[in-house]
Write a protein that holds these residues in place. Structure first.
Motif, PDB file in Angstrom:
ATOM      1  N   GLU A 296      59.010  21.234 181.272  1.00 48.63           N
ATOM      2  CA  GLU A 296      59.254  22.709 180.511  1.00 48.63           C
ATOM      3  C   GLU A 296      58.186  22.514 179.377  1.00 48.63           C
ATOM      4  N   ASP A 297      57.746  23.740 179.101  1.00 53.93           N
ATOM      5  CA  ASP A 297      56.654  23.978 178.058  1.00 53.93           C
ATOM      6  C   ASP A 297      57.415  23.895 176.798  1.00 53.93           C
ATOM      7  N   GLY A 298      56.661  24.097 175.739  1.00 53.81           N
ATOM      8  CA  GLY A 298      57.289  24.256 174.337  1.00 53.81           C
ATOM      9  C   GLY A 298      58.038  25.219 174.123  1.00 53.81           C
ATOM     10  N   ASN A 299      58.344  26.243 174.959  1.00 54.31           N
ATOM     11  CA  ASN A 299      59.440  27.296 174.961  1.00 54.31           C
ATOM     12  C   ASN A 299      60.515  27.062 175.426  1.00 54.31           C
ATOM     13  N   GLY A 300      60.696  26.042 176.155  1.00 57.83           N
ATOM     14  CA  GLY A 300      61.582  25.675 177.106  1.00 57.83           C
ATOM     15  C   GLY A 300      61.787  26.204 178.306  1.00 57.83           C
ATOM     16  N   ASP A 301      60.559  26.839 178.986  1.00 54.47           N
ATOM     17  CA  ASP A 301      60.620  27.477 180.127  1.00 54.47           C
ATOM     18  C   ASP A 301      59.865  26.537 181.189  1.00 54.47           C
ATOM     19  N   THR A 302      60.423  26.646 182.238  1.00 51.69           N
ATOM     20  CA  THR A 302      59.954  25.580 183.354  1.00 51.69           C
ATOM     21  C   THR A 302      58.556  26.383 184.067  1.00 51.69           C
ATOM     22  N   ALA A 303      57.830  25.222 184.009  1.00 50.89           N
ATOM     23  CA  ALA A 303      56.209  25.362 184.610  1.00 50.89           C
ATOM     24  C   ALA A 303      56.293  25.037 185.963  1.00 50.89           C
ATOM     25  N   ARG A 304      56.536  26.285 186.568  1.00 51.46           N
ATOM     26  CA  ARG A 304      56.603  25.968 188.352  1.00 51.46           C
ATOM     27  C   ARG A 304      55.555  25.303 189.048  1.00 51.46           C
ATOM     28  N   PHE A 305      55.924  24.611 189.898  1.00 46.83           N
ATOM     29  CA  PHE A 305      54.917  23.784 190.810  1.00 46.83           C
ATOM     30  C   PHE A 305      54.093  23.050 189.774  1.00 46.83           C
ATOM     31  N   THR A 306      54.568  22.113 189.134  1.00 46.31           N
ATOM     32  CA  THR A 306      53.951  21.273 188.319  1.00 46.31           C
ATOM     33  C   THR A 306      54.492  19.836 188.429  1.00 46.31           C
ATOM     34  N   THR A 681      48.629  22.239 166.903  1.00 41.29           N
ATOM     35  CA  THR A 681      48.809  21.055 166.721  1.00 41.29           C
ATOM     36  C   THR A 681      50.030  20.278 167.331  1.00 41.29           C
ATOM     37  N   VAL A 682      49.394  19.175 167.822  1.00 47.95           N
ATOM     38  CA  VAL A 682      50.446  18.404 168.877  1.00 47.95           C
ATOM     39  C   VAL A 682      50.348  17.172 168.331  1.00 47.95           C
ATOM     40  N   VAL A 683      51.491  16.440 168.114  1.00 51.32           N
ATOM     41  CA  VAL A 683      51.749  14.861 167.703  1.00 51.32           C
ATOM     42  C   VAL A 683      52.221  14.169 168.699  1.00 51.32           C
ATOM     43  N   ASP A 684      51.790  13.228 168.851  1.00 48.79           N
ATOM     44  CA  ASP A 684      52.466  12.128 169.860  1.00 48.79           C
ATOM     45  C   ASP A 684      52.541  10.765 168.799  1.00 48.79           C
ATOM     46  N   ILE A 685      53.842  10.100 169.173  1.00 51.35           N
ATOM     47  CA  ILE A 685      54.123   8.823 168.351  1.00 51.35           C
ATOM     48  C   ILE A 685      54.594   8.028 169.471  1.00 51.35           C
ATOM     49  N   TYR A 686      54.518   6.533 169.320  1.00 54.59           N
ATOM     50  CA  TYR A 686      55.068   5.428 170.208  1.00 54.59           C
ATOM     51  C   TYR A 686      55.443   4.156 169.263  1.00 54.59           C
ATOM     52  N   ALA A 687      56.110   3.356 169.898  1.00 52.61           N
ATOM     53  CA  ALA A 687      56.421   2.134 169.366  1.00 52.61           C
ATOM     54  C   ALA A 687      56.562   1.093 170.357  1.00 52.61           C
ATOM     55  N   SER A 700      57.949   6.190 173.712  1.00 48.89           N
ATOM     56  CA  SER A 700      56.966   7.174 173.171  1.00 48.89           C
ATOM     57  C   SER A 700      57.613   8.363 173.142  1.00 48.89           C
ATOM     58  N   VAL A 701      57.139   9.296 172.187  1.00 47.10           N
ATOM     59  CA  VAL A 701      57.396  10.726 172.228  1.00 47.10           C
ATOM     60  C   VAL A 701      56.264  11.626 172.197  1.00 47.10           C
ATOM     61  N   ASP A 702      55.999  12.252 173.233  1.00 47.51           N
ATOM     62  CA  ASP A 702      54.763  13.055 173.575  1.00 47.51           C
ATOM     63  C   ASP A 702      55.159  14.295 172.998  1.00 47.51           C
ATOM     64  N   ASN A 703      54.135  15.289 172.355  1.00 50.39           N
ATOM     65  CA  ASN A 703      54.354  16.396 171.748  1.00 50.39           C
ATOM     66  C   ASN A 703      55.806  16.689 170.950  1.00 50.39           C
ATOM     67  N   LEU A 704      55.720  15.366 169.954  1.00 49.94           N
ATOM     68  CA  LEU A 704      56.979  15.405 168.979  1.00 49.94           C
ATOM     69  C   LEU A 704      57.492  16.723 168.513  1.00 49.94           C
ATOM     70  N   ASN A 705      56.238  17.622 167.718  1.00 47.54           N
ATOM     71  CA  ASN A 705      56.777  18.914 167.240  1.00 47.54           C
ATOM     72  C   ASN A 705      56.871  19.527 168.345  1.00 47.54           C
ATOM     73  N   ASP A 706      57.188  19.601 169.649  1.00 45.76           N
ATOM     74  CA  ASP A 706      57.637  20.639 170.760  1.00 45.76           C
ATOM     75  C   ASP A 706      56.717  21.912 170.630  1.00 45.76           C
ATOM     76  N   LEU A 726      50.979  26.388 180.470  1.00 42.07           N
ATOM     77  CA  LEU A 726      51.000  25.795 179.022  1.00 42.07           C
ATOM     78  C   LEU A 726      51.226  24.137 179.415  1.00 42.07           C
ATOM     79  N   GLU A 727      50.749  23.417 178.334  1.00 41.29           N
ATOM     80  CA  GLU A 727      51.192  22.076 178.241  1.00 41.29           C
ATOM     81  C   GLU A 727      52.536  21.798 178.243  1.00 41.29           C
ATOM     82  N   PRO A 728      53.074  20.511 178.525  1.00 42.60           N
ATOM     83  CA  PRO A 728      54.569  20.143 178.452  1.00 42.60           C
ATOM     84  C   PRO A 728      54.881  20.059 177.194  1.00 42.60           C
ATOM     85  N   GLY A 729      56.050  20.520 176.954  1.00 37.53           N
ATOM     86  CA  GLY A 729      56.878  20.337 175.582  1.00 37.53           C
ATOM     87  C   GLY A 729      57.299  18.992 175.381  1.00 37.53           C
TER      88      GLY A 729
END
Length: 740
Positions: A296-306, A681-687, A700-706, A726-729
């Motif tokens: 799903e992208d940052g809009n919550g829509d499914t990116a088909r065929f990915t 702006t896209v933020v990733d974090i990890y522990a 890890s949380v990728d695209n923390l800010n969705d 669109l990139e993954p949310g």
């Protein structure tokens, strides 16, 4: 190179101690009493220089005691150290190619001595060996750096670099741009094997699994003559792991299992490897599989065929003897087989001919390489041989709208058979690399019921590259190569051409903290093969012209007390770049001008690092801003990119925390094509936590800010009739690795 007063005192102390026959005389700083265990990793940023200077700086930073005869380091050079390593790993890399080793003592100190025939040769393919000093490097990742990032694809691998952009949200459509130059306009190698993978512009050029890598190096723009033929925009080299990279120094066998789950798309990855060594022999087997659902992208829509459909594997065997050298044979396979958008690098197109929503892309890259190397770090005879076969095959399968009961299959196969024979002569004047290389490349398009269409190119080159230090402050690298090429078109016409390329790069160390560099190349690259899916048997090749490029770069690097800053100005001008189209002229050409600068500031300390990097890159085609369409295979509109990253380690737990951000500013250079490129702006974090030494857990949380965004290097966002991918949310991932 001049030294500060404290450094001079330490060098004199060591020299005096050795002269008196004392053991354990320290190269050390004030932190020696709080030295952590030798296996604990620490961040380093030590610039290249004389070997004794690099060892001194390493000892100061790590608090390590090193004893030995200073005469062993005389006239030897080290490429420095940048990245996160244990003490043993750091010393291995500092001493790579020097013919020396550091032997650990019972009290935790190290003794410097000549490498014996019973020890493993310096891993000259992990980091630059002595004879590669002076080579301009845009980036230089080794195994420790790559493993610390735990990248899932090439975009992950390079996400801390503002000057390296990777377009495409999934592995099979990702393309790499180094300082604005697309990888197909660079010399790309995997384990020294030339890659010829320009099959179809809708999919990835080089399908890479970064989990397999122990090194990734790029020399953007200015590449040395021994990097290979056709380095229009520089070189990009990947190297895969071997058993020694995965084994602890005292172990002869090992294995690991690695599993990862990511919430966005229910993505599951499983990997495992077994490896060992005995009597000079070593072997490794590795396999990884990734599957899941559409994200799903940052809009919550499914990116088909990915949905992911990746499988990769590596088998490598080697034999090494300190006298005879290292013999290595490897075979690597990476495959992605799944339904993708009909044009896999974007979601859809308004208008145009009616096409299905999707088709299957079955993309496979195979790489078989034999490498032999004997580099003692001294003398006139240090040969290396590479024999390689590389193949990328793409099958696309679709059900035409006009004939739903049928299936149409198209196949594109690119192949390269290549060989390199070279030798390094270590002389008092310079380290001189000379040799010859050859490639036989082909691009085939196949459709049932039709004759195969093929273009081919054969090239033989000879080269020489000089690398020398002058006055302990100036490092020079300069060389030339001559290439002779025969190109064959789809009509079986033959076209012979030849050309000369030259390069020069220099770095001047003003003092221990400031260095200035500049470089220039003039590159002849012959005629490039067209992509397989546009080959046309009716093409007329009468007006073919060879492509040339001119590259310029200037820069400076400052470092002091863990702080560093860097600034670079660069330009790549490509003339007569081949831009054929199916129904057009196969000899059509264009001129590309890629111009920009990048900046970096940061700090590297005992417990972590932080950096901010900025790149501003403009690309033109024939004097107008290049778009993601007409810049295909050469460049893309990138504009201004910023990356921020930081890592903080808490050894007592043991826990590591990290974060990174990518910021793209609005880019209106291509607004005349319909729309400007939107900023994001896209933020990733990890522990990462190690409850017990064999087990590593990473949350890890990728695209923390969705963020809802299209990557700056992805196709089509400037066109009103294109729906880009669109990139993954936001995605939360848990990874576990157990080492046996």
């Amino acid at each position: 190179m001049s030294h500060s007063a404290p450094t001079r005192r330490r060098l004199r102390a060591l020299a005096l101690g050795v002269a008196l026959g004392l053991g354990g005389v320290p190269f050390t700083g004030a932190t020696a009493q709080t030295t952590p265990p030798g296996s604990e990793q620490q961040q380093y940023d030590i610039p290249p220089g004389p070997l004794n200077t690099v060892l001194t700086r390493f000892a100061e930073r790590s608090g390590t005691f090193i004893a030995g005869d200073l005469r062993l380091t005389a006239d030897k050079h080290s490429d420095g150290l940048r990245g996160r390593f244990s003490r043993e790993e750091a010393l291995d890399r500092i001493l790579a190619g020097s013919g020396l080793m550091a032997e650990r003592q019972d009290d935790g100190s190290y003794t410097l001595k000549a490498a014996s025939t019973s020890t493993r040769l310096a891993p000259v393919t992990v980091t630059a060996p002595t004879h590669q000093r002076g080579r301009p490097r845009t980036l230089d990742y080794d195994r420790a750096t790559i493993e610390a990032q735990r990248p899932q694809d090439i975009k992950d691998l390079f996400k801390k670099e503002a000057s390296v952009a990777v377009g495409g949200p999934i592995a099979m459509n990702q393309k790499v741009y180094v300082r604005g130059v697309e990888e197909t306009a660079m010399v790309v190698t995997v384990d020294g094997a030339r890659q010829n993978n320009k099959v179809f512009h809708h999919n990835a050029t080089n399908l890479i699994d970064p989990s397999l890598l122990k090194a990734a190096r790029a020399s953007a723009g200015v590449a040395a003559a021994d990097a290979g033929p056709g380095a229009l925009g520089g070189s990009l080299a990947y190297e895969t792991v071997d058993a020694a990279d995965l084994l602890a120094p005292d172990d002869n066998a090992g294995a690991f299992l690695d599993g990862r789950y990511a919430s966005n798309g229910d993505t599951r990855s499983v990997a495992g490897a077994a490896f060992g060594r005995a009597g000079g022999f070593e072997g490794l087997g590795y396999i990884k599989h990734t599957d899941g659902n559409d994200y799903e992208d940052g809009n919550g829509d499914t990116a088909r065929f990915t949905a992911p459909g990746l499988i990769s594997g590596l088998v490598k065997v080697a034999y090494e003897d300190a006298g005879a050298g290292r013999f290595e044979l490897s075979h690597e396979v990476v495959n992605d087989d799944a339904a993708r958008p009909y044009r896999a690098n974007f979601a859809g197109l308004d208008g145009g001919r009616p096409v299905p929503d999707s088709r299957v892309y079955d993309l496979t890259r195979r790489n078989t390489v034999f490498n032999y190397q004997r580099d003692t770090g001294q003398g006139y005879w240090n040969p290396a041989v590479t024999l390689a076969h590389n193949e990328t095959e793409l099958d696309t399968r679709e059900v035409p709208l006009s004939a739903p009961d049928t299936q149409v299959v198209y196949t594109g196969i690119t192949e390269s058979v290549s060989a390199t024979l070279k030798n390094v002569a270590h002389t008092r004047f310079a380290n001189i690399t000379f040799g010859l290389d050859h490639y036989d490349d082909s691009a085939i398009f196949r459709e049932a019921g039709s004759a195969d269409l093929e273009e081919a190119a054969r090239n033989t080159g000879v080269f020489v590259q000089f690398r020398q230090d002058l006055w302990e402050r100036l490092e020079l690298s300069y060389g030339a190569r001559y290439d002779d090429q025969t190109f064959t078109g789809t009509d079986d016409s033959h076209h012979d051409d030849e050309g000369v390329s030259s390069n020069v790069f220099g770095e001047f160390h003003v003092n221990d903290h400031l260095s200035l560099n500049a470089g220039y190349t003039d590159v002849w690259a012959g005629t490039a093969l067209a992509e397989n899916y546009i080959l046309n048997g009716a093409w007329d090749y009468a007006n073919l012209e060879p492509v040339r490029a001119h590259n310029r770069t200037v820069g400076l690097h400052v470092h002091r007390g863990g702080f560093f800053a860097e600034a670079n100005r660069f330009r790549t001008a490509i003339a007569n770049a081949r831009v054929p189209s199916y129904s057009g002229d196969p000899a059509a050409v264009a001129d590309f001008d890629i111009d920009g600068y990048d900046l970096a500031v940061g700090y590297m300390g005992r417990l972590g690092e932080v950096s901010v990097k900025y790149a501003n890159i403009d690309s033109e085609k024939d004097g107008d801003p290049a778009t993601s369409y007409d810049g295909n295979y050469f460049t893309a509109p990138l504009g201004e990119l910023i990356t921020v990253s930081g890592v903080f380690a808490m050894p007592r737990w043991p826990l590591e925390l990290g974060a990174s951000a990518e910021i793209a500013l609005d880019n209106d250079d291509v607004e005349s094509s319909g729309a400007k490129q939107q900023g994001y702006t896209v933020v990733d974090i990890y522990a990462e936590y190690r409850p017990v030494p064999p087990l590593t857990l990473r949350l890890s949380v990728d695209n923390l800010n969705d963020e809802d965004y299209v990557d700056r290097a992805s196709y089509g966002q400037e066109f009103l009739d294109v729906s880009p991918l669109l990139e993954p949310g936001r995605s939360i991932a848990l990874q576990a690795r157990y080492d046996f």
